[in-house]
Design a protein around this motif. Structure first.
Motif, PDB file in Angstrom:
ATOM      1  N   ASP A  76     -22.631  30.153  22.655  1.00  0.00           N
ATOM      2  CA  ASP A  76     -21.415  30.768  23.191  1.00  0.00           C
ATOM      3  C   ASP A  76     -21.480  30.837  24.715  1.00  0.00           C
ATOM      4  O   ASP A  76     -20.490  30.566  25.406  1.00  0.00           O
ATOM      5  CB  ASP A  76     -21.242  32.164  22.594  1.00  0.00           C
ATOM      6  CG  ASP A  76     -19.904  32.785  22.945  1.00  0.00           C
ATOM      7  OD1 ASP A  76     -18.907  32.039  23.054  1.00  0.00           O
ATOM      8  OD2 ASP A  76     -19.847  34.019  23.110  1.00  0.00           O
ATOM      9  N   ILE A  77     -22.659  31.184  25.234  1.00  0.00           N
ATOM     10  CA  ILE A  77     -22.838  31.231  26.689  1.00  0.00           C
ATOM     11  C   ILE A  77     -22.665  29.846  27.303  1.00  0.00           C
ATOM     12  O   ILE A  77     -21.982  29.675  28.322  1.00  0.00           O
ATOM     13  CB  ILE A  77     -24.214  31.818  27.046  1.00  0.00           C
ATOM     14  CG1 ILE A  77     -24.278  33.307  26.670  1.00  0.00           C
ATOM     15  CG2 ILE A  77     -24.513  31.657  28.544  1.00  0.00           C
ATOM     16  CD1 ILE A  77     -25.684  33.885  26.682  1.00  0.00           C
ATOM     17  N   LEU A  78     -23.283  28.838  26.676  1.00  0.00           N
ATOM     18  CA  LEU A  78     -23.137  27.465  27.173  1.00  0.00           C
ATOM     19  C   LEU A  78     -21.670  27.034  27.163  1.00  0.00           C
ATOM     20  O   LEU A  78     -21.195  26.393  28.107  1.00  0.00           O
ATOM     21  CB  LEU A  78     -23.964  26.502  26.324  1.00  0.00           C
ATOM     22  CG  LEU A  78     -25.476  26.485  26.567  1.00  0.00           C
ATOM     23  CD1 LEU A  78     -26.150  25.538  25.589  1.00  0.00           C
ATOM     24  CD2 LEU A  78     -25.794  26.088  28.001  1.00  0.00           C
ATOM     25  N   GLY A  79     -20.946  27.397  26.098  1.00  0.00           N
ATOM     26  CA  GLY A  79     -19.523  27.075  26.029  1.00  0.00           C
ATOM     27  C   GLY A  79     -18.749  27.687  27.174  1.00  0.00           C
ATOM     28  O   GLY A  79     -17.894  27.035  27.790  1.00  0.00           O
ATOM     29  N   ALA A  80     -19.069  28.942  27.491  1.00  0.00           N
ATOM     30  CA  ALA A  80     -18.383  29.635  28.592  1.00  0.00           C
ATOM     31  C   ALA A  80     -18.693  28.974  29.928  1.00  0.00           C
ATOM     32  O   ALA A  80     -17.813  28.830  30.786  1.00  0.00           O
ATOM     33  CB  ALA A  80     -18.798  31.103  28.610  1.00  0.00           C
ATOM     34  N   VAL A  81     -19.948  28.555  30.119  1.00  0.00           N
ATOM     35  CA  VAL A  81     -20.339  27.876  31.361  1.00  0.00           C
ATOM     36  C   VAL A  81     -19.589  26.561  31.514  1.00  0.00           C
ATOM     37  O   VAL A  81     -19.009  26.270  32.568  1.00  0.00           O
ATOM     38  CB  VAL A  81     -21.860  27.590  31.392  1.00  0.00           C
ATOM     39  CG1 VAL A  81     -22.216  26.750  32.613  1.00  0.00           C
ATOM     40  CG2 VAL A  81     -22.644  28.867  31.430  1.00  0.00           C
ATOM     41  N   ARG A 121     -10.086  30.769  25.739  1.00  0.00           N
ATOM     42  CA  ARG A 121     -10.134  30.554  27.197  1.00  0.00           C
ATOM     43  C   ARG A 121     -10.248  29.068  27.523  1.00  0.00           C
ATOM     44  O   ARG A 121      -9.626  28.586  28.481  1.00  0.00           O
ATOM     45  CB  ARG A 121     -11.313  31.328  27.776  1.00  0.00           C
ATOM     46  CG  ARG A 121     -11.556  31.121  29.268  1.00  0.00           C
ATOM     47  CD  ARG A 121     -12.638  32.064  29.770  1.00  0.00           C
ATOM     48  NE  ARG A 121     -13.102  31.695  31.084  1.00  0.00           N
ATOM     49  CZ  ARG A 121     -14.192  30.988  31.342  1.00  0.00           C
ATOM     50  NH1 ARG A 121     -14.952  30.567  30.324  1.00  0.00           N
ATOM     51  NH2 ARG A 121     -14.549  30.691  32.569  1.00  0.00           N
ATOM     52  N   THR A 122     -11.037  28.341  26.736  1.00  0.00           N
ATOM     53  CA  THR A 122     -11.178  26.907  26.957  1.00  0.00           C
ATOM     54  C   THR A 122      -9.829  26.201  26.782  1.00  0.00           C
ATOM     55  O   THR A 122      -9.419  25.395  27.629  1.00  0.00           O
ATOM     56  CB  THR A 122     -12.213  26.302  25.984  1.00  0.00           C
ATOM     57  OG1 THR A 122     -13.464  26.972  26.146  1.00  0.00           O
ATOM     58  CG2 THR A 122     -12.404  24.812  26.245  1.00  0.00           C
ATOM     59  N   TYR A 123      -9.136  26.521  25.693  1.00  0.00           N
ATOM     60  CA  TYR A 123      -7.824  25.901  25.472  1.00  0.00           C
ATOM     61  C   TYR A 123      -6.817  26.342  26.536  1.00  0.00           C
ATOM     62  O   TYR A 123      -5.948  25.551  26.945  1.00  0.00           O
ATOM     63  CB  TYR A 123      -7.311  26.233  24.073  1.00  0.00           C
ATOM     64  CG  TYR A 123      -7.954  25.404  22.991  1.00  0.00           C
ATOM     65  CD1 TYR A 123      -7.816  24.015  22.982  1.00  0.00           C
ATOM     66  CD2 TYR A 123      -8.691  25.994  21.967  1.00  0.00           C
ATOM     67  CE1 TYR A 123      -8.404  23.230  21.992  1.00  0.00           C
ATOM     68  CE2 TYR A 123      -9.285  25.223  20.972  1.00  0.00           C
ATOM     69  CZ  TYR A 123      -9.139  23.844  20.992  1.00  0.00           C
ATOM     70  OH  TYR A 123      -9.732  23.074  20.007  1.00  0.00           O
ATOM     71  N   TYR A 124      -6.925  27.595  26.991  1.00  0.00           N
ATOM     72  CA  TYR A 124      -6.037  28.073  28.065  1.00  0.00           C
ATOM     73  C   TYR A 124      -6.245  27.249  29.324  1.00  0.00           C
ATOM     74  O   TYR A 124      -5.278  26.847  29.978  1.00  0.00           O
ATOM     75  CB  TYR A 124      -6.319  29.552  28.339  1.00  0.00           C
ATOM     76  CG  TYR A 124      -5.520  30.118  29.482  1.00  0.00           C
ATOM     77  CD1 TYR A 124      -4.210  30.554  29.289  1.00  0.00           C
ATOM     78  CD2 TYR A 124      -6.064  30.228  30.756  1.00  0.00           C
ATOM     79  CE1 TYR A 124      -3.469  31.076  30.343  1.00  0.00           C
ATOM     80  CE2 TYR A 124      -5.331  30.739  31.816  1.00  0.00           C
ATOM     81  CZ  TYR A 124      -4.039  31.168  31.600  1.00  0.00           C
ATOM     82  OH  TYR A 124      -3.304  31.680  32.645  1.00  0.00           O
ATOM     83  N   ARG A 125      -7.526  26.995  29.666  1.00  0.00           N
ATOM     84  CA  ARG A 125      -7.827  26.190  30.846  1.00  0.00           C
ATOM     85  C   ARG A 125      -7.306  24.757  30.691  1.00  0.00           C
ATOM     86  O   ARG A 125      -6.957  24.111  31.668  1.00  0.00           O
ATOM     87  CB  ARG A 125      -9.340  26.172  31.099  1.00  0.00           C
ATOM     88  CG  ARG A 125      -9.935  27.472  31.617  1.00  0.00           C
ATOM     89  CD  ARG A 125      -9.649  27.687  33.094  1.00  0.00           C
ATOM     90  NE  ARG A 125     -10.083  26.551  33.882  1.00  0.00           N
ATOM     91  CZ  ARG A 125     -11.335  26.376  34.336  1.00  0.00           C
ATOM     92  NH1 ARG A 125     -12.273  27.281  34.060  1.00  0.00           N
ATOM     93  NH2 ARG A 125     -11.645  25.319  35.070  1.00  0.00           N
ATOM     94  N   GLN A 126      -7.247  24.274  29.449  1.00  0.00           N
ATOM     95  CA  GLN A 126      -6.697  22.948  29.170  1.00  0.00           C
ATOM     96  C   GLN A 126      -5.168  22.956  29.081  1.00  0.00           C
ATOM     97  O   GLN A 126      -4.563  21.902  28.892  1.00  0.00           O
ATOM     98  CB  GLN A 126      -7.274  22.402  27.862  1.00  0.00           C
ATOM     99  CG  GLN A 126      -8.747  22.039  27.918  1.00  0.00           C
ATOM    100  CD  GLN A 126      -9.224  21.425  26.614  1.00  0.00           C
ATOM    101  OE1 GLN A 126      -9.170  22.048  25.561  1.00  0.00           O
ATOM    102  NE2 GLN A 126      -9.699  20.196  26.678  1.00  0.00           N
ATOM    103  N   ARG A 127      -4.595  24.144  29.189  1.00  0.00           N
ATOM    104  CA  ARG A 127      -3.147  24.352  29.092  1.00  0.00           C
ATOM    105  C   ARG A 127      -2.598  24.025  27.699  1.00  0.00           C
ATOM    106  O   ARG A 127      -1.433  23.672  27.536  1.00  0.00           O
ATOM    107  CB  ARG A 127      -2.382  23.567  30.182  1.00  0.00           C
ATOM    108  CG  ARG A 127      -2.803  23.954  31.586  1.00  0.00           C
ATOM    109  CD  ARG A 127      -1.890  23.371  32.636  1.00  0.00           C
ATOM    110  NE  ARG A 127      -0.544  23.919  32.547  1.00  0.00           N
ATOM    111  CZ  ARG A 127      -0.168  25.136  33.002  1.00  0.00           C
ATOM    112  NH1 ARG A 127      -1.070  25.935  33.583  1.00  0.00           N
ATOM    113  NH2 ARG A 127       1.068  25.537  32.893  1.00  0.00           N
TER     114      ARG A 127
END
Length: 211
Positions: A76-81, A121-127
């Motif tokens: 999970d931490i790696l994913g956030a990074v 958050r990842t999908y949000y950053r990808q819009r």
């Protein structure tokens, strides 16, 4: 606790001491847990190279010995990074593996709200706001069910941002209010605790002076 209250140096001191103890007593699970927590502190300090380094060290041990909670946390931490670095494919790969491993934990609901929030958050950053909404909603629902207020706060904050992008300003406002309300309650509790602690110290000091 030290990481959450931004006492980074204290966190490092406790965790490096924990690593030393793990080596002295040959406790590899403790070592893996310390590596995982040190990576989390480095993430908060935005030292992403060290975050990845320590998370990988934790995973090298936890995967080999089936320490599922540590494996889930480190992934999970790696994913956030990787999300922060804009490496979204790597992020989702780590986050989806974290989901797969989490089902093997005794109590997966401890970490699931944060994993879902980070995927959102990842999908949000990808819009990709539809996917972001799906995972952020799952995060908030689970956090609310377990009354894990820190995850309720961050998932509500993400939901507010997502609804802004979707043009649903009523929902955006509602989740913003939820997030701010949780933060306000948390601050009030911290202040009450500090006042109680200071009062206890004062009463102890009076007793010692009387003696």
């Amino acid at each position: 606790l030290c990481r959450a209250t931004v006492f980074y140096e204290s966190a490092f001191l406790y965790l490096t001491n924990g690593l030393k103890i793990s080596r002295d007593v040959h406790n590899i699970e403790l070592a893996a847990n310390c590596y995982d927590r040190i990576s989390a502190v480095y993430f908060e300090k935005r030292n992403y190279w060290q975050t990845i380094n320590y998370a990988d060290s934790a995973l090298n041990i936890s995967r080999k010995h089936n320490y599922y909670e540590i494996t889930t946390s480190s992934l999970d931490i790696l994913g956030a990074v990787y999300t922060t670095l804009g490496q979204f494919d790597k992020a989702l790969l780590a986050q989806n593996e974290a989901l797969e491993v989490s089902v093997k934990m005794d109590d997966p609901e401890i970490l699931l709200p944060n994993i879902y929030r980070n995927i959102g958050r990842t999908y949000y950053r990808q819009r990709d706001f539809k996917k972001a909404l799906e995972y952020a909603s799952l995060s908030y629902k689970l956090a609310d069910k377990s009354k894990i207020y820190v995850y309720m706060d961050i998932s509500a904050g993400l939901l507010s941002k997502i609804y802004v992008e979707l043009g649903d300003y009523k929902k955006a406002y509602e989740y913003s209010e939820i997030s701010m309300g949780i933060r306000s309650d948390t601050r009030d509790k911290e202040i009450t605790y500090k006042i109680s602690e200071l009062n206890a110290r004062y009463e102890n000091a009076k007793k010692e002076n009387l003696i």
